[in-house]
Design an enzyme around this catalytic site. Structure first.
Site, PDB file in Angstrom:
ATOM      1  CD  GLU A 177      -3.044   0.876   2.128  1.00  0.00           C
ATOM      2  OE1 GLU A 177      -4.256   0.237   1.946  1.00  0.00           O
ATOM      3  OE2 GLU A 177      -3.207   1.234   3.276  1.00  0.00           O
TER       4      GLU A 177
ATOM      5  CG  HIS B 189       6.766 -29.773   4.505  1.00  0.00           C
ATOM      6  ND1 HIS B 189       7.591 -31.227   4.178  1.00  0.00           N
ATOM      7  CD2 HIS B 189       7.401 -29.309   5.532  1.00  0.00           C
ATOM      8  CE1 HIS B 189       8.502 -31.269   5.100  1.00  0.00           C
ATOM      9  NE2 HIS B 189       8.172 -30.279   6.063  1.00  0.00           N
TER      10      HIS B 189
ATOM     11  CE  LYS C 110     -11.287   2.376   1.024  1.00  0.00           C
ATOM     12  NZ  LYS C 110     -10.841   3.587   1.805  1.00  0.00           N
TER      13      LYS C 110
HETATM   14  O1  F6P Z   1      -8.812   1.320   2.212  1.00  0.00           O
HETATM   15  C1  F6P Z   1      -7.442   1.520   2.580  1.00  0.00           C
HETATM   16  C2  F6P Z   1      -7.602   2.005   3.894  1.00  0.00           C
HETATM   17  O2  F6P Z   1      -7.758   3.496   3.955  1.00  0.00           O
HETATM   18  C3  F6P Z   1      -6.315   1.898   4.743  1.00  0.00           C
HETATM   19  O3  F6P Z   1      -4.971   2.811   4.494  1.00  0.00           O
HETATM   20  C4  F6P Z   1      -6.360   1.881   6.048  1.00  0.00           C
HETATM   21  O4  F6P Z   1      -5.652   1.372   7.034  1.00  0.00           O
HETATM   22  C5  F6P Z   1      -7.718   1.169   5.985  1.00  0.00           C
HETATM   23  O5  F6P Z   1      -8.575   1.410   4.462  1.00  0.00           O
HETATM   24  C6  F6P Z   1      -8.791   1.615   7.105  1.00  0.00           C
HETATM   25  O6  F6P Z   1      -9.114   2.750   7.139  1.00  0.00           O
HETATM   26  P1  F6P Z   1      -9.625   3.358   8.350  1.00  0.00           P
HETATM   27  O7  F6P Z   1      -8.730   3.306   9.609  1.00  0.00           O
HETATM   28  O8  F6P Z   1      -9.887   5.004   8.038  1.00  0.00           O
HETATM   29  O9  F6P Z   1     -11.118   2.801   8.828  1.00  0.00           O
END
Ligand code: F6P
Length: 509
Positions: free
Chosen positions: A340, A371, A481
């Site tokens: 990431e 294994h 998203k």
């Molecule tokens: O979708 C990625 C992300 O933004 C990560 O970088 C982060 O750790 C995770 O989602 C959770 O985000 P949050 O802590 O804002 O719920």
């Protein structure tokens, strides 16, 4: 807010060129030609023995990488990182995870200390039964709000903890349901960990937990919620009492946040002393990274190895095998941290990246992986740099054969990858000359684990600087998203025919 500008004159291309064109010896030749290779290509720091002698790095490569790092302004960028300069350029802010361990801009360190005291106060209140009789903790979060805490709990739990703690991340009810079946709603504390306090998975799970509490007859479920977030206002708006919101600074990135209030469930479950040790171990690694010349600086050298294999030898992956069951979640944690952070195709100033970005990180635990996947490592056509981790002190009290067997298997794999074995039968031929790094930890305690995780954070940063990218944003996750939200909202916009067919098959009208 100071904004970072890299004013270094770039001669980096010359150094890349020197690195890429340097003749390469085999690993066995490197050992044959240098009797003291192990002493020169291994270092010890904060309870971690870092052996990179079984990589192709030699003195000339090390020298060229140091020149490259100088041209890329690595020292200046480390200084900027640790002084609260806004090095996360695309988001216009600093990356201040080191301030959580006491190293950073004065005001940020002070603020982190105050927020930590607030966390301590709440832990003391829980211990003093201010929340009634608590035995179970459900920690909801995803990505950086779950992977770090879960790694810490798995690695450091002794099995006699006062609280049973479940970290739930997935929206899949198969993750949460068994926990609800097992836990007593009246003795459960709900911890919502979300930096943004908007992540869909976390809030669907939170609703299901509060519904479950209500169904079980808990009078005030919201009275049992603790929020860990960089957006305290949003938590209050969602219904959490402000006294039970533990904020942290938005300059602490999600995947770098386990040191902040995101570590609350860890501190509560394992004890604040363990959490303090983690911070102290990480701070020791911060000082090492900040103050040690590059030829002895283990996160920097590890980044040199990473860059060598991904840029010069075109290795697309790196495999990490922990020869310790307690560290079985380390590969998952590193996947987020490294992929990431450094899985980008533009540089910090928005230009196309003309090199490979982060390798794909994968791995597992030894000896199981031997294994399962080691066939490919020993004889496959892909060259995979391997990282072994092992701990000298065992985490159990069974017969010593277990630990001897575990560690000696680990060391044997590194040796076999390096030396190989010739055979006239091609099926039984082992080419060898396959690189590995070994991290041998004295013990798996809070301090050493803190140092180890900080080592990985700084290595990730050093890789980003060598590549010229910003490791602290993650715009790549947004489109998925957005499209998931569009599908969920059923907003009428047609997707491609494959996606529409899948949707209609799963949810016929
Ligand atoms: O979708 C990625 C992300 O933004 C990560 O970088 C982060 O750790 C995770 O989602 C959770 O985000 P949050 O802590 O804002 O719920």
């Amino acid at each position: 807010m100071k904004v970072f500008r890299n004013n270094k004159k770039e001669c980096a291309l010359d150094h890349w060129n020197a690195i890429e064109t340097q003749p390469i010896s085999t690993l066995t030749a490197l050992f044959e030609n240098s009797a003291d290779r192990v002493e020169r290509f291994s270092h010890e720091q904060s309870g971690i023995y870092f052996d990179f002698s079984k990589t192709h790095l030699d003195s000339a490569l090390l020298e060229n990488f140091q020149q490259l790092a100088a041209d890329k302004g690595l020292s200046e960028q480390i200084e900027a990182l640790m002084n609260g300069v806004a090095i996360n350029i695309s988001e216009g802010r600093a990356a201040e995870h080191t301030a959580e361990r006491g190293i950073g801009a004065e005001t940020s360190v002070e603020n982190a200390g105050l927020l930590r005291n607030r966390m301590l106060g709440l832990i003391e209140a829980i211990e003093a039964s201010a929340f009634g009789d608590i035995e179970h903790i459900i920690h909801l979060g995803i990505g950086g709000s779950a992977l770090g805490p879960e790694l810490l709990l798995e690695a450091l739990k002794l099995g006699d903890e006062k609280y049973q703690t479940a970290i739930i991340s997935n929206i899949d009810g198969c993750a949460l349901e068994p926990v609800l079946e097992r836990f007593d709603a009246h003795k459960t504390l709900l911890v919502i960990a979300s930096k943004s306090f908007t992540t869909a998975e976390t809030f669907l799970n939170a609703r299901s937990v509060t519904d479950w509490m209500t169904e079980q007859g808990v009078v005030d479920p919201f009275g049992k919620i603790i929020a860990l977030t960089a957006m305290p206002d949003k938590a209050v708006e969602w219904g959490v009492d402000e006294n039970r919101v533990l904020p942290f600074s938005d300059t602490v990135g999600g995947r770098y946040s386990l040191w902040s209030s995101i570590g609350f469930s860890v501190a509560l479950t394992l004890g604040i002393d363990v959490f303090d040790d983690l911070l102290a171990g990480a701070a020791e690694m911060d000082r090492h990274f900040k103050d040690t010349s590059f030829d002895r600086n283990i996160p920097v050298i590890a980044a040199f190895c990473d860059q060598y294999y991904s840029q010069v030898r075109n290795c697309e992956t790196r495999a990490v095998f922990a020869y310790d069951e307690r560290l079985k979640l380390l590969p998952d944690y590193l996947q987020q941290l490294e992929m990431e952070s450094n899985g980008k195709s533009v540089t910090a100033d928005g230009k196309p990246l003309d090199r490979h970005s982060s390798p794909i990180v994968w791995g597992g635990v030894g000896t199981d992986a031997q294994h399962a996947v080691f066939q490919l490592l020993h004889q496959g056509t892909h060259l995979v740099p391997v990282e072994f981790l092992a701990v000298i002190e065992p985490g159990h009290s069974l017969a010593s054969e277990h630990h001897h067997g575990l560690l000696l298997n680990c060391f044997a794999q590194g040796a076999a990858l390096m030396t190989g074995k010739k055979s006239d039968d091609p099926n039984r031929n082992y080419p060898g000359n396959r690189p590995s790094v070994t991290l041998l930890l004295d013990d798996l305690d809070g301090k050493t684990l803190g140092a180890l995780i900080a080592f990985y954070e700084h290595r990730t940063f050093a890789n980003a600087v060598l590549l010229g990218i910003n490791p602290y944003d993650q715009f790549g996750v947004e489109l998925g998203k957005e499209m998931a939200n569009a599908l969920l909202a059923g907003d009428g916009n047609q997707m491609d025919s494959s996606t529409e067919t899948l949707k209609n098959r799963a949810f016929p009208a």
